[in-house]
Design an enzyme around this catalytic site. Sequence first.
Site, PDB file in Angstrom:
ATOM      1  N   GLN A 162      -4.384  -1.008   9.804  1.00  0.00           N
ATOM      2  CA  GLN A 162      -4.367  -2.453   9.278  1.00  0.00           C
ATOM      3  C   GLN A 162      -4.854  -3.248  10.351  1.00  0.00           C
ATOM      4  O   GLN A 162      -4.540  -3.407  11.506  1.00  0.00           O
ATOM      5  CB  GLN A 162      -2.656  -2.899   8.847  1.00  0.00           C
ATOM      6  CG  GLN A 162      -2.987  -4.373   7.835  1.00  0.00           C
ATOM      7  CD  GLN A 162      -3.457  -4.086   6.604  1.00  0.00           C
ATOM      8  OE1 GLN A 162      -3.684  -2.964   6.119  1.00  0.00           O
ATOM      9  NE2 GLN A 162      -3.903  -5.192   5.967  1.00  0.00           N
ATOM     10  N   LYS A 201       0.835  -1.267   0.072  1.00  0.00           N
ATOM     11  CA  LYS A 201       0.096  -0.016   0.135  1.00  0.00           C
ATOM     12  C   LYS A 201       0.869   1.319   0.032  1.00  0.00           C
ATOM     13  O   LYS A 201       0.447   2.226  -0.729  1.00  0.00           O
ATOM     14  CB  LYS A 201      -0.910  -0.073   1.147  1.00  0.00           C
ATOM     15  CG  LYS A 201      -2.092  -1.082   1.092  1.00  0.00           C
ATOM     16  CD  LYS A 201      -2.895  -1.159   2.333  1.00  0.00           C
ATOM     17  CE  LYS A 201      -3.920  -2.208   2.189  1.00  0.00           C
ATOM     18  NZ  LYS A 201      -4.653  -2.398   3.296  1.00  0.00           N
ATOM     19  N   ASP A 256     -10.602   3.322   4.609  1.00  0.00           N
ATOM     20  CA  ASP A 256     -11.125   1.863   4.526  1.00  0.00           C
ATOM     21  C   ASP A 256     -12.859   1.794   4.482  1.00  0.00           C
ATOM     22  O   ASP A 256     -13.088   0.647   4.175  1.00  0.00           O
ATOM     23  CB  ASP A 256     -10.789   1.192   5.899  1.00  0.00           C
ATOM     24  CG  ASP A 256      -9.522   0.303   5.793  1.00  0.00           C
ATOM     25  OD1 ASP A 256      -9.250  -0.147   4.447  1.00  0.00           O
ATOM     26  OD2 ASP A 256      -8.922   0.322   6.904  1.00  0.00           O
TER      27      ASP A 256
HETATM   28  N1  L34 Z   1      -7.680  -1.971   7.726  1.00  0.00           N
HETATM   29  N2  L34 Z   1      -7.091  -4.116   7.078  1.00  0.00           N
HETATM   30  C1  L34 Z   1      -7.545  -3.044   6.652  1.00  0.00           C
HETATM   31  N3  L34 Z   1      -7.950  -2.714   5.465  1.00  0.00           N
HETATM   32  C2  L34 Z   1      -7.782  -3.620   4.617  1.00  0.00           C
HETATM   33  O1  L34 Z   1      -8.229  -3.478   3.049  1.00  0.00           O
HETATM   34  C3  L34 Z   1      -7.056  -4.999   4.703  1.00  0.00           C
HETATM   35  N4  L34 Z   1      -7.073  -5.831   3.906  1.00  0.00           N
HETATM   36  C4  L34 Z   1      -7.327  -7.261   4.522  1.00  0.00           C
HETATM   37  C5  L34 Z   1      -6.491  -7.414   5.510  1.00  0.00           C
HETATM   38  N5  L34 Z   1      -6.546  -6.444   6.486  1.00  0.00           N
HETATM   39  C6  L34 Z   1      -7.059  -5.119   5.845  1.00  0.00           C
HETATM   40  C7  L34 Z   1      -6.117  -5.771   2.843  1.00  0.00           C
HETATM   41  O2  L34 Z   1      -5.680  -4.711   2.467  1.00  0.00           O
HETATM   42  C8  L34 Z   1      -6.772  -7.984   3.181  1.00  0.00           C
HETATM   43  N6  L34 Z   1      -6.070  -7.158   2.278  1.00  0.00           N
HETATM   44  C9  L34 Z   1      -5.141  -7.470   1.065  1.00  0.00           C
HETATM   45  C10 L34 Z   1      -4.785  -6.498   0.276  1.00  0.00           C
HETATM   46  C11 L34 Z   1      -3.898  -6.679  -0.757  1.00  0.00           C
HETATM   47  C12 L34 Z   1      -3.794  -7.998  -1.099  1.00  0.00           C
HETATM   48  C13 L34 Z   1      -4.126  -9.093  -0.378  1.00  0.00           C
HETATM   49  C14 L34 Z   1      -4.823  -8.549   0.733  1.00  0.00           C
HETATM   50  C15 L34 Z   1      -2.692  -8.327  -2.187  1.00  0.00           C
HETATM   51  O3  L34 Z   1      -2.025  -7.641  -2.827  1.00  0.00           O
HETATM   52  N7  L34 Z   1      -2.598  -9.666  -2.733  1.00  0.00           N
HETATM   53  C16 L34 Z   1      -1.910  -9.957  -3.635  1.00  0.00           C
HETATM   54  C17 L34 Z   1      -0.974 -11.132  -3.158  1.00  0.00           C
HETATM   55  C18 L34 Z   1       0.044 -10.673  -2.352  1.00  0.00           C
HETATM   56  C19 L34 Z   1       0.995 -11.807  -1.647  1.00  0.00           C
HETATM   57  O4  L34 Z   1       1.774 -12.107  -2.453  1.00  0.00           O
HETATM   58  O5  L34 Z   1       1.082 -12.099  -0.446  1.00  0.00           O
HETATM   59  C20 L34 Z   1      -2.648 -10.615  -4.677  1.00  0.00           C
HETATM   60  O6  L34 Z   1      -2.271 -10.837  -5.840  1.00  0.00           O
HETATM   61  O7  L34 Z   1      -3.819 -11.211  -4.378  1.00  0.00           O
END
Ligand code: L34
Length: 288
Positions: free
Chosen positions: A97, A53, A120
Amino acid sequence: MAAQVIDGRQLAAELRAEVGREVAALRARGRVPGLTVVLVGDDPASHIYTRNKQKVAEELGFRSERIDLPATTSREELLELIHRLNADPEVHGILVQLPLPPHLDEAEVIEQIDPRKDVDGFHPVNVGRLWSGQPCLAPCTPAGILYMLRRVGVDPAGKRAVVVGRSNIVGKPMAALLLRANATVTICHSRTQDLPAVCREADILVVAVGRPEMVTAEYVKPGAVVIDVGINPVPGTKNKLVGDVHFPSVREVAGYITPVPGGVGPLTIAQLMKNTLEAAKAFWGLAN
Ligand code: L34
Protein backbone atom coordinates in the site's frame (compact mmCIF):
# COMPACT_ATOMS: atom_id res chain seq x y z
CA MET A 1 -31.48 17.24 -17.49
CA ALA A 2 -29.28 16.15 -14.60
CA ALA A 3 -26.63 13.48 -15.08
CA GLN A 4 -27.11 9.81 -14.44
CA VAL A 5 -25.17 9.05 -11.24
CA ILE A 6 -23.06 5.92 -11.70
CA ASP A 7 -23.56 3.56 -8.78
CA GLY A 8 -20.04 2.32 -8.08
CA ARG A 9 -21.14 0.20 -5.14
CA GLN A 10 -23.61 -1.71 -7.29
CA LEU A 11 -21.20 -2.21 -10.19
CA ALA A 12 -18.46 -3.28 -7.79
CA ALA A 13 -20.81 -5.82 -6.19
CA GLU A 14 -21.43 -7.32 -9.62
CA LEU A 15 -17.73 -7.51 -10.47
CA ARG A 16 -17.02 -9.07 -7.07
CA ALA A 17 -19.75 -11.64 -7.59
CA GLU A 18 -18.23 -12.60 -10.95
CA VAL A 19 -14.79 -13.01 -9.35
CA GLY A 20 -16.26 -14.88 -6.38
CA ARG A 21 -17.87 -17.47 -8.64
CA GLU A 22 -14.54 -18.16 -10.33
CA VAL A 23 -12.73 -18.39 -7.02
CA ALA A 24 -15.32 -20.90 -5.80
CA ALA A 25 -14.84 -23.00 -8.92
CA LEU A 26 -11.07 -22.99 -8.43
CA ARG A 27 -11.41 -23.90 -4.76
CA ALA A 28 -13.62 -26.83 -5.72
CA ARG A 29 -10.59 -28.08 -7.64
CA GLY A 30 -8.32 -27.55 -4.65
CA ARG A 31 -6.78 -24.30 -5.80
CA VAL A 32 -6.94 -21.23 -3.55
CA PRO A 33 -5.81 -17.86 -4.94
CA GLY A 34 -3.94 -15.80 -2.37
CA LEU A 35 -3.51 -12.06 -1.81
CA THR A 36 -1.04 -10.46 0.58
CA VAL A 37 -1.40 -6.78 1.39
CA VAL A 38 1.57 -5.08 3.03
CA LEU A 39 0.99 -1.93 5.05
CA VAL A 40 3.95 0.04 6.40
CA GLY A 41 3.28 2.67 9.04
CA ASP A 42 0.01 4.06 10.30
CA ASP A 43 -1.50 6.35 7.69
CA PRO A 44 -5.18 6.35 8.73
CA ALA A 45 -6.59 6.33 5.18
CA SER A 46 -4.30 3.46 4.17
CA HIS A 47 -5.58 1.53 7.18
CA ILE A 48 -9.16 1.86 5.97
CA TYR A 49 -8.37 0.92 2.37
CA THR A 50 -6.22 -2.10 3.24
CA ARG A 51 -8.76 -3.33 5.75
CA ASN A 52 -11.44 -3.14 3.03
CA LYS A 53 -9.22 -4.96 0.55
CA GLN A 54 -8.57 -7.75 3.00
CA LYS A 55 -12.21 -8.05 3.97
CA VAL A 56 -13.39 -8.29 0.37
CA ALA A 57 -10.68 -10.84 -0.46
CA GLU A 58 -11.86 -13.02 2.43
CA GLU A 59 -15.50 -12.70 1.44
CA LEU A 60 -14.72 -13.88 -2.08
CA GLY A 61 -12.82 -16.94 -0.86
CA PHE A 62 -9.25 -15.81 -1.43
CA ARG A 63 -6.55 -16.72 1.01
CA SER A 64 -6.10 -13.23 2.37
CA GLU A 65 -3.28 -11.95 4.49
CA ARG A 66 -2.34 -8.51 5.71
CA ILE A 67 1.14 -7.79 6.98
CA ASP A 68 1.43 -4.71 9.16
CA LEU A 69 4.88 -3.30 9.59
CA PRO A 70 5.91 -0.37 11.80
CA ALA A 71 6.77 3.00 10.23
CA THR A 72 10.35 2.40 11.35
CA THR A 73 10.76 -0.67 9.11
CA SER A 74 14.10 -0.59 7.32
CA ARG A 75 14.62 -0.90 3.58
CA GLU A 76 16.32 -4.26 4.13
CA GLU A 77 13.45 -5.65 6.20
CA LEU A 78 10.85 -4.63 3.64
CA LEU A 79 12.83 -5.98 0.67
CA GLU A 80 13.44 -9.25 2.51
CA LEU A 81 9.69 -9.61 3.09
CA ILE A 82 8.97 -8.98 -0.59
CA HIS A 83 11.53 -11.59 -1.65
CA ARG A 84 9.93 -14.09 0.71
CA LEU A 85 6.47 -13.36 -0.73
CA ASN A 86 7.83 -13.62 -4.29
CA ALA A 87 9.02 -17.14 -3.46
CA ASP A 88 5.83 -18.26 -1.67
CA PRO A 89 3.69 -20.45 -3.97
CA GLU A 90 0.56 -19.66 -1.93
CA VAL A 91 0.89 -15.94 -2.63
CA HIS A 92 -0.34 -14.93 -6.08
CA GLY A 93 -0.84 -11.23 -5.50
CA ILE A 94 1.39 -8.83 -3.56
CA LEU A 95 0.21 -5.31 -2.86
CA VAL A 96 2.34 -2.80 -0.99
CA GLN A 97 0.00 0.00 0.00
CA LEU A 98 1.21 3.48 -0.90
CA PRO A 99 2.32 5.96 0.29
CA LEU A 100 5.32 4.46 2.07
CA PRO A 101 7.05 6.35 4.88
CA PRO A 102 9.50 8.90 3.40
CA HIS A 103 12.68 6.93 4.19
CA LEU A 104 11.57 4.10 1.87
CA ASP A 105 11.99 4.38 -1.90
CA GLU A 106 8.66 3.43 -3.48
CA ALA A 107 10.07 2.82 -6.95
CA GLU A 108 12.75 0.52 -5.58
CA VAL A 109 10.26 -1.45 -3.51
CA ILE A 110 7.84 -1.87 -6.42
CA GLU A 111 10.63 -3.09 -8.69
CA GLN A 112 11.43 -5.89 -6.26
CA ILE A 113 7.93 -7.39 -6.58
CA ASP A 114 7.71 -10.26 -9.05
CA PRO A 115 5.85 -8.68 -12.00
CA ARG A 116 3.58 -11.76 -12.17
CA LYS A 117 2.45 -11.02 -8.60
CA ASP A 118 2.24 -7.26 -9.05
CA VAL A 119 -1.56 -6.99 -8.81
CA ASP A 120 -1.29 -3.18 -8.62
CA GLY A 121 0.26 -3.12 -12.09
CA PHE A 122 2.89 -0.66 -10.89
CA HIS A 123 6.03 -2.66 -11.79
CA PRO A 124 7.95 -1.19 -14.77
CA VAL A 125 7.46 -4.47 -16.65
CA ASN A 126 3.68 -4.15 -16.34
CA VAL A 127 3.81 -0.42 -17.15
CA GLY A 128 5.78 -1.18 -20.32
CA ARG A 129 3.43 -3.96 -21.29
CA LEU A 130 0.43 -1.72 -20.71
CA TRP A 131 1.80 1.01 -22.99
CA SER A 132 2.94 -1.45 -25.66
CA GLY A 133 -0.42 -3.19 -25.86
CA GLN A 134 0.66 -6.53 -24.40
CA PRO A 135 -1.28 -8.58 -21.86
CA CYS A 136 -0.49 -7.28 -18.37
CA LEU A 137 -1.77 -6.58 -14.90
CA ALA A 138 -3.20 -3.05 -15.21
CA PRO A 139 -3.54 -0.65 -12.26
CA CYS A 140 -6.80 -1.24 -10.38
CA THR A 141 -8.29 2.26 -10.33
CA PRO A 142 -8.04 2.91 -14.08
CA ALA A 143 -8.97 -0.69 -14.92
CA GLY A 144 -12.02 -0.37 -12.65
CA ILE A 145 -12.96 2.86 -14.43
CA LEU A 146 -12.81 1.11 -17.79
CA TYR A 147 -15.06 -1.63 -16.41
CA MET A 148 -17.44 1.10 -15.24
CA LEU A 149 -17.54 2.78 -18.66
CA ARG A 150 -18.23 -0.54 -20.33
CA ARG A 151 -21.02 -1.35 -17.89
CA VAL A 152 -22.82 1.96 -18.47
CA GLY A 153 -22.47 1.45 -22.21
CA VAL A 154 -19.86 4.14 -22.94
CA ASP A 155 -17.35 2.96 -25.54
CA PRO A 156 -14.24 5.20 -25.52
CA ALA A 157 -13.46 4.44 -29.19
CA GLY A 158 -13.23 7.65 -31.20
CA LYS A 159 -14.15 9.85 -28.24
CA ARG A 160 -12.20 12.73 -26.75
CA ALA A 161 -10.89 11.69 -23.32
CA VAL A 162 -9.19 14.16 -21.01
CA VAL A 163 -7.33 12.90 -17.95
CA VAL A 164 -6.53 15.52 -15.32
CA GLY A 165 -3.56 14.34 -13.25
CA ARG A 166 -0.39 12.51 -14.29
CA SER A 167 0.31 10.21 -11.36
CA ASN A 168 1.77 6.76 -11.92
CA ILE A 169 -1.12 5.23 -9.96
CA VAL A 170 -4.01 6.81 -11.86
CA GLY A 171 -3.39 9.49 -14.49
CA LYS A 172 -0.77 7.81 -16.67
CA PRO A 173 -2.24 4.29 -16.67
CA MET A 174 -5.73 5.77 -17.21
CA ALA A 175 -4.45 7.50 -20.33
CA ALA A 176 -2.86 4.25 -21.52
CA LEU A 177 -6.05 2.25 -21.06
CA LEU A 178 -8.20 4.89 -22.78
CA LEU A 179 -5.71 4.98 -25.66
CA ARG A 180 -5.82 1.18 -25.90
CA ALA A 181 -9.61 1.53 -26.07
CA ASN A 182 -9.14 3.87 -29.06
CA ALA A 183 -9.99 7.19 -27.41
CA THR A 184 -8.20 10.41 -28.39
CA VAL A 185 -6.43 11.16 -25.12
CA THR A 186 -5.14 14.36 -23.55
CA ILE A 187 -3.28 14.37 -20.23
CA CYS A 188 -3.50 17.60 -18.21
CA HIS A 189 -1.63 18.64 -15.08
CA SER A 190 -0.78 21.60 -12.86
CA ARG A 191 1.06 23.40 -15.68
CA THR A 192 -1.67 23.03 -18.28
CA GLN A 193 -2.76 26.39 -19.66
CA ASP A 194 -6.48 27.14 -19.67
CA LEU A 195 -7.44 23.85 -18.08
CA PRO A 196 -11.21 24.55 -18.17
CA ALA A 197 -11.08 25.00 -21.96
CA VAL A 198 -9.17 21.72 -22.45
CA CYS A 199 -11.57 19.85 -20.14
CA ARG A 200 -14.56 21.25 -22.01
CA GLU A 201 -13.37 19.30 -25.08
CA ALA A 202 -13.82 16.01 -23.24
CA ASP A 203 -16.51 13.45 -23.92
CA ILE A 204 -14.91 11.47 -21.07
CA LEU A 205 -13.32 13.52 -18.28
CA VAL A 206 -11.32 11.68 -15.60
CA VAL A 207 -10.14 13.81 -12.67
CA ALA A 208 -7.41 12.58 -10.32
CA VAL A 209 -5.61 15.56 -8.83
CA GLY A 210 -6.40 15.49 -5.12
CA ARG A 211 -7.85 19.01 -5.02
CA PRO A 212 -11.27 19.13 -3.41
CA GLU A 213 -14.10 20.13 -5.77
CA MET A 214 -11.73 21.80 -8.24
CA VAL A 215 -13.69 20.82 -11.34
CA THR A 216 -16.82 22.91 -11.64
CA ALA A 217 -19.54 23.09 -14.30
CA GLU A 218 -17.47 25.44 -16.48
CA TYR A 219 -15.01 22.55 -17.09
CA VAL A 220 -17.63 20.22 -18.45
CA LYS A 221 -19.15 19.77 -21.92
CA PRO A 222 -22.88 19.16 -21.66
CA GLY A 223 -23.54 15.41 -21.67
CA ALA A 224 -19.93 14.39 -20.89
CA VAL A 225 -19.01 11.41 -18.71
CA VAL A 226 -17.28 12.73 -15.57
CA ILE A 227 -15.25 10.28 -13.49
CA ASP A 228 -14.10 11.59 -10.10
CA VAL A 229 -11.11 9.79 -8.62
CA GLY A 230 -10.57 12.27 -5.77
CA ILE A 231 -11.06 11.30 -2.15
CA ASN A 232 -10.58 14.37 0.01
CA PRO A 233 -11.50 14.52 3.68
CA VAL A 234 -13.55 17.61 4.54
CA PRO A 235 -11.74 19.53 7.29
CA GLY A 236 -13.71 19.87 10.50
CA THR A 237 -15.87 16.81 9.81
CA LYS A 238 -15.36 13.32 11.11
CA ASN A 239 -15.65 11.11 8.04
CA LYS A 240 -17.04 13.32 5.31
CA LEU A 241 -15.36 13.01 1.89
CA VAL A 242 -15.58 15.04 -1.30
CA GLY A 243 -14.07 14.35 -4.70
CA ASP A 244 -12.06 16.52 -7.06
CA VAL A 245 -15.32 17.38 -8.84
CA HIS A 246 -17.88 19.85 -7.50
CA PHE A 247 -20.71 17.32 -7.64
CA PRO A 248 -23.77 19.61 -7.18
CA SER A 249 -22.93 21.89 -10.11
CA VAL A 250 -21.37 19.32 -12.44
CA ARG A 251 -24.25 16.88 -12.17
CA GLU A 252 -26.45 19.53 -13.78
CA VAL A 253 -24.40 19.53 -17.01
CA ALA A 254 -22.78 16.08 -17.25
CA GLY A 255 -24.37 13.04 -18.88
CA TYR A 256 -22.92 10.63 -16.34
CA ILE A 257 -21.08 11.35 -13.09
CA THR A 258 -19.50 9.24 -10.35
CA PRO A 259 -20.15 10.15 -6.71
CA VAL A 260 -17.62 10.26 -3.87
CA PRO A 261 -17.80 8.07 -1.89
CA GLY A 262 -19.50 5.20 -3.69
CA GLY A 263 -18.01 5.73 -7.14
CA VAL A 264 -14.50 4.79 -8.19
CA GLY A 265 -13.28 3.56 -4.77
CA PRO A 266 -15.36 0.37 -4.58
CA LEU A 267 -14.46 -0.50 -8.19
CA THR A 268 -10.76 -0.16 -7.37
CA ILE A 269 -11.08 -2.84 -4.72
CA ALA A 270 -13.21 -5.11 -6.89
CA GLN A 271 -10.69 -4.80 -9.73
CA LEU A 272 -7.91 -5.76 -7.32
CA MET A 273 -9.76 -9.04 -6.73
CA LYS A 274 -10.04 -9.54 -10.48
CA ASN A 275 -6.30 -8.88 -10.92
CA THR A 276 -5.45 -11.29 -8.12
CA LEU A 277 -7.62 -13.97 -9.69
CA GLU A 278 -5.92 -13.45 -13.06
CA ALA A 279 -2.46 -13.58 -11.45
CA ALA A 280 -3.34 -16.86 -9.75
CA LYS A 281 -4.73 -18.40 -12.92
CA ALA A 282 -1.60 -17.42 -14.83
CA PHE A 283 0.53 -18.90 -12.03
CA TRP A 284 -1.27 -22.23 -12.45
CA GLY A 285 -1.04 -22.04 -16.22
CA LEU A 286 -4.81 -21.68 -16.61
CA ALA A 287 -5.90 -19.65 -19.62
CA ASN A 288 -7.44 -16.24 -18.93
N1 L34 B 1 -0.41 0.14 -3.68
N2 L34 B 1 -1.64 1.93 -2.92
C1 L34 B 1 -1.56 0.85 -3.71
N3 L34 B 1 -2.56 0.46 -4.53
C2 L34 B 1 -3.70 1.19 -4.58
O1 L34 B 1 -4.68 0.83 -5.43
C3 L34 B 1 -3.85 2.29 -3.74
N4 L34 B 1 -5.02 3.04 -3.68
C4 L34 B 1 -4.91 4.49 -3.47
C5 L34 B 1 -3.98 4.73 -2.29
N5 L34 B 1 -2.86 3.83 -2.23
C6 L34 B 1 -2.77 2.67 -2.94
C7 L34 B 1 -6.21 2.61 -3.23
O2 L34 B 1 -6.49 1.43 -3.10
C8 L34 B 1 -6.33 4.88 -3.19
N6 L34 B 1 -7.05 3.63 -3.00
C9 L34 B 1 -8.40 3.55 -2.58
C10 L34 B 1 -9.09 2.35 -2.58
C11 L34 B 1 -10.41 2.27 -2.14
C12 L34 B 1 -11.07 3.41 -1.73
C13 L34 B 1 -10.39 4.59 -1.74
C14 L34 B 1 -9.07 4.66 -2.16
C15 L34 B 1 -12.47 3.29 -1.25
O3 L34 B 1 -12.97 2.23 -1.03
N7 L34 B 1 -13.17 4.44 -1.07
C16 L34 B 1 -14.52 4.49 -0.60
C17 L34 B 1 -14.61 5.33 0.65
C18 L34 B 1 -13.79 4.81 1.77
C19 L34 B 1 -13.90 5.72 2.99
O4 L34 B 1 -15.00 5.79 3.53
O5 L34 B 1 -12.89 6.34 3.36
C20 L34 B 1 -15.41 5.09 -1.67
O6 L34 B 1 -16.61 4.80 -1.69
O7 L34 B 1 -14.88 5.87 -2.47
